[in-house]
Motif scaffolding. Sequence first.
Motif, PDB file in Angstrom:
ATOM      1  N   TYR A  12     -14.469  12.035  20.835  1.00  0.00           N
ATOM      2  CA  TYR A  12     -15.673  12.344  21.610  1.00  0.00           C
ATOM      3  C   TYR A  12     -15.368  13.567  22.460  1.00  0.00           C
ATOM      4  O   TYR A  12     -14.468  13.529  23.305  1.00  0.00           O
ATOM      5  CB  TYR A  12     -16.080  11.176  22.499  1.00  0.00           C
ATOM      6  CG  TYR A  12     -17.217  11.525  23.432  1.00  0.00           C
ATOM      7  CD1 TYR A  12     -18.495  11.785  22.938  1.00  0.00           C
ATOM      8  CD2 TYR A  12     -17.013  11.629  24.807  1.00  0.00           C
ATOM      9  CE1 TYR A  12     -19.545  12.134  23.782  1.00  0.00           C
ATOM     10  CE2 TYR A  12     -18.065  11.958  25.660  1.00  0.00           C
ATOM     11  CZ  TYR A  12     -19.324  12.217  25.139  1.00  0.00           C
ATOM     12  OH  TYR A  12     -20.366  12.559  25.983  1.00  0.00           O
ATOM     13  N   GLU A  13     -16.063  14.654  22.184  1.00  0.00           N
ATOM     14  CA  GLU A  13     -15.834  15.918  22.868  1.00  0.00           C
ATOM     15  C   GLU A  13     -14.345  16.292  22.860  1.00  0.00           C
ATOM     16  O   GLU A  13     -13.768  16.707  23.863  1.00  0.00           O
ATOM     17  CB  GLU A  13     -16.377  15.855  24.299  1.00  0.00           C
ATOM     18  CG  GLU A  13     -17.892  15.695  24.337  1.00  0.00           C
ATOM     19  CD  GLU A  13     -18.464  15.730  25.747  1.00  0.00           C
ATOM     20  OE1 GLU A  13     -17.668  15.569  26.713  1.00  0.00           O
ATOM     21  OE2 GLU A  13     -19.674  15.908  25.887  1.00  0.00           O
ATOM     22  N   GLY A  14     -13.710  16.065  21.719  1.00  0.00           N
ATOM     23  CA  GLY A  14     -12.312  16.407  21.532  1.00  0.00           C
ATOM     24  C   GLY A  14     -11.324  15.352  21.987  1.00  0.00           C
ATOM     25  O   GLY A  14     -10.118  15.488  21.766  1.00  0.00           O
ATOM     26  N   ARG A  15     -11.814  14.278  22.600  1.00  0.00           N
ATOM     27  CA  ARG A  15     -10.931  13.227  23.103  1.00  0.00           C
ATOM     28  C   ARG A  15     -10.672  12.197  22.016  1.00  0.00           C
ATOM     29  O   ARG A  15     -11.604  11.677  21.405  1.00  0.00           O
ATOM     30  CB  ARG A  15     -11.573  12.559  24.310  1.00  0.00           C
ATOM     31  CG  ARG A  15     -10.758  11.392  24.863  1.00  0.00           C
ATOM     32  CD  ARG A  15     -11.374  10.851  26.122  1.00  0.00           C
ATOM     33  NE  ARG A  15     -10.587   9.758  26.657  1.00  0.00           N
ATOM     34  CZ  ARG A  15     -10.683   9.315  27.898  1.00  0.00           C
ATOM     35  NH1 ARG A  15     -11.510   9.900  28.747  1.00  0.00           N
ATOM     36  NH2 ARG A  15      -9.949   8.312  28.314  1.00  0.00           N
ATOM     37  N   ASP A  16      -9.412  11.866  21.783  1.00  0.00           N
ATOM     38  CA  ASP A  16      -9.015  10.880  20.783  1.00  0.00           C
ATOM     39  C   ASP A  16      -9.480   9.487  21.217  1.00  0.00           C
ATOM     40  O   ASP A  16      -9.161   9.032  22.322  1.00  0.00           O
ATOM     41  CB  ASP A  16      -7.497  10.902  20.621  1.00  0.00           C
ATOM     42  CG  ASP A  16      -7.004   9.953  19.526  1.00  0.00           C
ATOM     43  OD1 ASP A  16      -7.845   9.414  18.780  1.00  0.00           O
ATOM     44  OD2 ASP A  16      -5.777   9.756  19.443  1.00  0.00           O
ATOM     45  N   LEU A  17     -10.225   8.812  20.361  1.00  0.00           N
ATOM     46  CA  LEU A  17     -10.761   7.497  20.702  1.00  0.00           C
ATOM     47  C   LEU A  17      -9.914   6.346  20.173  1.00  0.00           C
ATOM     48  O   LEU A  17     -10.205   5.189  20.478  1.00  0.00           O
ATOM     49  CB  LEU A  17     -12.196   7.357  20.160  1.00  0.00           C
ATOM     50  CG  LEU A  17     -13.226   8.313  20.751  1.00  0.00           C
ATOM     51  CD1 LEU A  17     -14.602   8.045  20.149  1.00  0.00           C
ATOM     52  CD2 LEU A  17     -13.286   8.193  22.265  1.00  0.00           C
ATOM     53  N   PHE A  18      -8.874   6.634  19.419  1.00  0.00           N
ATOM     54  CA  PHE A  18      -8.056   5.544  18.890  1.00  0.00           C
ATOM     55  C   PHE A  18      -7.371   4.726  19.992  1.00  0.00           C
ATOM     56  O   PHE A  18      -7.319   3.496  19.896  1.00  0.00           O
ATOM     57  CB  PHE A  18      -7.029   6.083  17.890  1.00  0.00           C
ATOM     58  CG  PHE A  18      -7.570   6.227  16.495  1.00  0.00           C
ATOM     59  CD1 PHE A  18      -8.934   6.265  16.251  1.00  0.00           C
ATOM     60  CD2 PHE A  18      -6.722   6.320  15.412  1.00  0.00           C
ATOM     61  CE1 PHE A  18      -9.438   6.390  14.970  1.00  0.00           C
ATOM     62  CE2 PHE A  18      -7.207   6.443  14.112  1.00  0.00           C
ATOM     63  CZ  PHE A  18      -8.576   6.477  13.905  1.00  0.00           C
ATOM     64  N   PRO A  19      -6.831   5.347  21.058  1.00  0.00           N
ATOM     65  CA  PRO A  19      -6.263   4.524  22.135  1.00  0.00           C
ATOM     66  C   PRO A  19      -7.297   3.611  22.789  1.00  0.00           C
ATOM     67  O   PRO A  19      -6.968   2.488  23.193  1.00  0.00           O
ATOM     68  CB  PRO A  19      -5.740   5.579  23.125  1.00  0.00           C
ATOM     69  CG  PRO A  19      -5.473   6.780  22.291  1.00  0.00           C
ATOM     70  CD  PRO A  19      -6.556   6.780  21.263  1.00  0.00           C
ATOM     71  N   ILE A  20      -8.534   4.084  22.884  1.00  0.00           N
ATOM     72  CA  ILE A  20      -9.591   3.257  23.462  1.00  0.00           C
ATOM     73  C   ILE A  20      -9.916   2.097  22.536  1.00  0.00           C
ATOM     74  O   ILE A  20     -10.117   0.957  22.981  1.00  0.00           O
ATOM     75  CB  ILE A  20     -10.846   4.121  23.728  1.00  0.00           C
ATOM     76  CG1 ILE A  20     -10.536   5.138  24.820  1.00  0.00           C
ATOM     77  CG2 ILE A  20     -12.045   3.257  24.116  1.00  0.00           C
ATOM     78  CD1 ILE A  20     -11.619   6.163  25.033  1.00  0.00           C
ATOM     79  N   TYR A  21      -9.948   2.369  21.236  1.00  0.00           N
ATOM     80  CA  TYR A  21     -10.196   1.281  20.292  1.00  0.00           C
ATOM     81  C   TYR A  21      -9.063   0.250  20.339  1.00  0.00           C
ATOM     82  O   TYR A  21      -9.301  -0.962  20.229  1.00  0.00           O
ATOM     83  CB  TYR A  21     -10.348   1.818  18.868  1.00  0.00           C
ATOM     84  CG  TYR A  21     -10.571   0.707  17.870  1.00  0.00           C
ATOM     85  CD1 TYR A  21     -11.810   0.071  17.782  1.00  0.00           C
ATOM     86  CD2 TYR A  21      -9.540   0.263  17.042  1.00  0.00           C
ATOM     87  CE1 TYR A  21     -12.017  -0.973  16.898  1.00  0.00           C
ATOM     88  CE2 TYR A  21      -9.744  -0.779  16.161  1.00  0.00           C
ATOM     89  CZ  TYR A  21     -10.982  -1.382  16.097  1.00  0.00           C
ATOM     90  OH  TYR A  21     -11.177  -2.429  15.225  1.00  0.00           O
ATOM     91  N   LYS A  22      -7.824   0.719  20.514  1.00  0.00           N
ATOM     92  CA  LYS A  22      -6.692  -0.203  20.615  1.00  0.00           C
ATOM     93  C   LYS A  22      -6.858  -1.117  21.824  1.00  0.00           C
ATOM     94  O   LYS A  22      -6.605  -2.328  21.744  1.00  0.00           O
ATOM     95  CB  LYS A  22      -5.385   0.573  20.709  1.00  0.00           C
ATOM     96  CG  LYS A  22      -4.139  -0.311  20.698  1.00  0.00           C
ATOM     97  CD  LYS A  22      -2.863   0.515  20.696  1.00  0.00           C
ATOM     98  CE  LYS A  22      -1.635  -0.392  20.659  1.00  0.00           C
ATOM     99  NZ  LYS A  22      -0.372   0.407  20.640  1.00  0.00           N
TER     100      LYS A  22
END
Length: 254
Positions: free
Chosen positions: A225-235
């Motif tokens: 999202y706007e260049g921010r990696d969302l995988f850590p948030i999904y984890k």
Amino acid sequence: MRRIGDKVTDIKIAYIGGGSMGWAWNLMSDLANEEQLSGTVRLYDIDKEAAARNEKIGNSLKNHPNAKSQWDYIAVDTLEEALKGADFVIISILPGTFDEMESDVHLPEKYGIYQSVGDTVGPGGHVRALRTIPMFVEFANAIKQWAPEAWVINYTNPMTLCVRTLYEAFPEIKAFGCCHEVFGTQELLKSALADIEGIQAGHRRDIKVNVIGINHFTWLDKATYEGRDLFPIYKKLSTNTMKQALKEPRKVTG
């Protein structure tokens, strides 16, 4: 199909599986809310009564106070009637019965094979494909004969094999498959971003994903999202969900 200013009128849509109570109803709603389009939808289904019911439902939307466009719905008896001169073809069918679908999903479990989705991959997907492919050869040949220039939108599973079959039987066809699974994942990530980080994305389309695999056996190797990696948030989301599930006592039924 005619264009008048920014509006397109007299669109002819052939709906194969026009007795559907799922995708067909969604289509009717979407069309009624699109003010730039209008035309006719021909509903074809081996269950003519189901198509006739959808004809009544679709035509009733013209009188809805919030309807932004006018569409005529006609239940037809044959593929030829549905397809002749169509601008678009929508395919949304259930290949076989719900009993067969249940067997596709659960019978492999007796042999220790658990499928993520039983209509696309694994033994269930293969069996469903064997039922479905001959039907799609028939559809492709009919489209070639009566609506060769139409755009074809497929919702039927196994998606990948259905669309490939259309191209194998009619290489010049203009067909693609649609499914909401990636959209649902974008919505999930959008919600996780808001719940965990307090960041509100405007729309699921703002969640950029790279999709690999095939329909119903899909993987994301990138989500931002706007260049921010969302995988850590999904984890974090999955970890919190698992912890919550372990806290809740299991309900025993039987």
